[in-house]
Design an enzyme around this catalytic site. Structure first.
Site, PDB file in Angstrom:
ATOM      1  N   HIS A  85      -3.443  -2.155  -6.870  1.00  9.67           N
ATOM      2  CA  HIS A  85      -2.778  -0.902  -7.206  1.00  9.67           C
ATOM      3  C   HIS A  85      -3.826   0.105  -7.666  1.00  9.67           C
ATOM      4  O   HIS A  85      -4.625  -0.189  -8.559  1.00  9.67           O
ATOM      5  CB  HIS A  85      -1.747  -1.115  -8.327  1.00  9.67           C
ATOM      6  N   THR A 134       2.469 -12.736   3.126  1.00 13.26           N
ATOM      7  CA  THR A 134       1.773 -13.309   1.981  1.00 13.26           C
ATOM      8  C   THR A 134       2.413 -14.643   1.637  1.00 13.26           C
ATOM      9  O   THR A 134       3.352 -15.080   2.304  1.00 13.26           O
ATOM     10  CB  THR A 134       1.796 -12.344   0.780  1.00 13.26           C
ATOM     11  N   LYS A 175       3.017  10.256  -0.874  1.00 17.25           N
ATOM     12  CA  LYS A 175       2.084  10.845   0.090  1.00 17.25           C
ATOM     13  C   LYS A 175       2.738  11.817   1.059  1.00 17.25           C
ATOM     14  O   LYS A 175       2.326  11.939   2.218  1.00 17.25           O
ATOM     15  CB  LYS A 175       1.334   9.744   0.854  1.00 17.25           C
ATOM     16  N   GLY A 219       0.469  13.870  -4.279  1.00 14.15           N
ATOM     17  CA  GLY A 219      -0.952  13.712  -4.580  1.00 14.15           C
ATOM     18  C   GLY A 219      -1.143  12.403  -5.317  1.00 14.15           C
ATOM     19  O   GLY A 219      -0.179  11.789  -5.790  1.00 14.15           O
ATOM     20  N   ALA A 271      -3.312  -8.352  -4.133  1.00 12.66           N
ATOM     21  CA  ALA A 271      -2.650  -7.056  -4.225  1.00 12.66           C
ATOM     22  C   ALA A 271      -3.523  -6.112  -5.030  1.00 12.66           C
ATOM     23  O   ALA A 271      -4.195  -6.530  -5.973  1.00 12.66           O
ATOM     24  CB  ALA A 271      -1.288  -7.204  -4.900  1.00 12.66           C
ATOM     25  N   ARG A 293      -6.931   0.531   6.984  1.00 14.16           N
ATOM     26  CA  ARG A 293      -5.525   0.241   7.254  1.00 14.16           C
ATOM     27  C   ARG A 293      -5.112   0.750   8.625  1.00 14.16           C
ATOM     28  O   ARG A 293      -5.512   1.828   9.036  1.00 14.16           O
ATOM     29  CB  ARG A 293      -4.639   0.885   6.186  1.00 14.16           C
ATOM     30  N   ASP A 347       0.823  -1.223   0.000  1.00 13.72           N
ATOM     31  CA  ASP A 347       0.000   0.000   0.000  1.00 13.72           C
ATOM     32  C   ASP A 347       0.850   1.264   0.000  1.00 13.72           C
ATOM     33  O   ASP A 347       0.417   2.314   0.475  1.00 13.72           O
ATOM     34  CB  ASP A 347      -0.955   0.024   1.210  1.00 13.72           C
TER      35      ASP A 347
END
Length: 421
Positions: free
Chosen positions: A41, A237, A328, A412, A39, A302, A13
């Protein structure tokens, strides 16, 4: 020729989808080499907003060819839905998306067993997506898997009959309802007929591309610390997530991987169970609400925490990361103070992530540094020089602690909201 691998340096993530979408315009091939539709995206570009689970995120670049390697496990219905969605949006994947016949299929019993196993574990549940990922990889390595190659002969029906005989016994024992052979056979035959035009052996395609100097972009699914061997086992995973997996999962020799971009979120998040050393537990705090996110694949909230640079530093060392893509950074705007974990200690001594197991991470002492925040909205900034000094200092600190340069900064979710250094 360049082969660039894009990996997540945390627990997934991190924003790899945006990074891949941004980089793909300069690539000939974009490829998935591990994982499955556990997963997700998120990509935002001129075509719209998309949540991609199996098709490589770089497919939006019209000059590229998308590859799904044999190391990827496939839920056929998910792949069909994604292809239809992309074609409808004008992305036009026909003739430039290829799926390895070596890839294993997620069968209905895999998803049923995934859920039953989690329920049976009770409080010790791993926190899987319940999409059948663990069970299908277990079948793969125990010689019980079903691949696209099986559909070219009567092998599919033979293998399915054996597997349903075995799996139904387990499903019934755990309180589930047995599957019917005819229903599963007919459904998966239908899937194969729809996807047959996309299935081709990738070995020569990849090898010839390497020899004539084509550029490859490799997309990792999940993140470094969900790796089966190097992650926080058993809260991981079912596949290898580090770049070396591209050798087995796609047929790319390790010597050809020239660049490894470690995508790093400016803070830390995690979905599901397992340790998150810097986790923020105060759900009413300003920081928790700022960092709060919803997982693209499962819709789960999350868990969030401050940036953990011991984790990032370990990912850099483990995968040979050559540069970082920091995402971010804009989310941190408005905070008076930012905390960063720069190391671990145990019994007063400095330790590394690898010195303890997943349960030991709950006992380590975190070494924090505090940094002054910035109030400016940086979402429209497109050059490093325009960032507030506090943001520049934050980036410099990450480079120093992680041991890799920050070459890309996301401010962004959009493709163009990226600072290139």
């Amino acid at each position: 020729m360049t082969v660039t691998a894009v990996i997540g340096s945390q627990w997934g993530d991190e924003g790899k989808g945006k990074a891949v979408d941004f980089l793909a315009e300069r690539m000939d091939y974009v490829a998935r080499f591990n994982g499955g539709n556990n997963a997700g995206h998120t990509v935002i570009n001129d075509f719209g907003t998309f949540k991609i689970h199996l098709v490589p995120s770089g497919i939006f670049a019209q000059n590229t060819t998308g590859l799904i390697g044999g190391g990827v496990v496939i839920d056929p219905q998910v792949l069909i839905d994604e292809i239809e969605m992309l074609n409808k949006a004008g992305v036009a994947v026909d003739g430039r998306l290829w799926v390895s016949p070596r890839s294993h299929l997620i069968m209905p019993y895999h998803k049923i067993l995934d859920g039953l196993y989690e329920e049976a574990k009770g409080a010790g549940a791993t926190g899987t997506t319940r999409r059948g990922i663990g069970p299908v990889f277990a079948d793969k390595v125990s010689y019980n898997g079903i691949r696209w190659t099986d559909f070219t002969s009567d092998m599919f029906e033979q293998r399915l009959q054996v597997q349903l005989t075995l799996k139904n016994k387990i499903i019934i024992a755990l309180g589930g309802e047995a599957l019917k052979f005819d229903d599963v056979r007919d459904t998966y035959r239908g899937y194969y007929l729809k996807l047959k035009p996309y299935i081709r052996e990738l070995f020569s395609l990849v090898q010839d591309g390497l020899k004539i100097g084509k550029n490859f972009l490799l997309e990792q699914a999940m993140g470094t610390f969900l790796d089966t061997d190097w992650g926080t086992y058993p809260f991981v995973t079912a596949s290898t997530t580090i770049p070396s997996a591209a050798s087995a999962g796609l047929g790319i020799p390790p010597k050809h991987i020239t660049n490894v971009i470690g995508v790093t979120k400016a803070y830390t998040t995690r979905v599901g169970g397992g340790p998150l050393p810097t986790e923020i537990h105060d759900v009413e705090s300003e920081v928790y609400k700022k960092f709060g996110e919803v997982a693209a694949t499962t819709g789960r909230i999350r868990r969030v925490g401050w940036l953990d640079l011991e984790i990032v530093r370990t990912a850099v060392d483990l995968s040979g990361v050559t540069e970082l893509c920091l995402t971010k950074l804009d989310v941190l705007s408005g905070l008076d103070e930012i905390q960063v974990c720069v190391g671990y200690q145990l019994n007063g001594k400095d330790i590394r992530y690898a010195d303890v197991d997943a349960y030991g991470l709950d006992t380590v002492e975190l070494v924090y540094k505090k940094f002054k925040g910035w109030q400016q909205d940086i979402s429209k900034v497109r050059s490093f020089d325009e960032l507030p000094q506090e943001a520049k200092d934050y980036v410099a600190m990450i480079e120093e602690c992680a041991g890799a340069p920050v070459k890309w900064i996301g401010v962004g979710p959009e493709r163009d909201a990226t600072i290139r250094r």
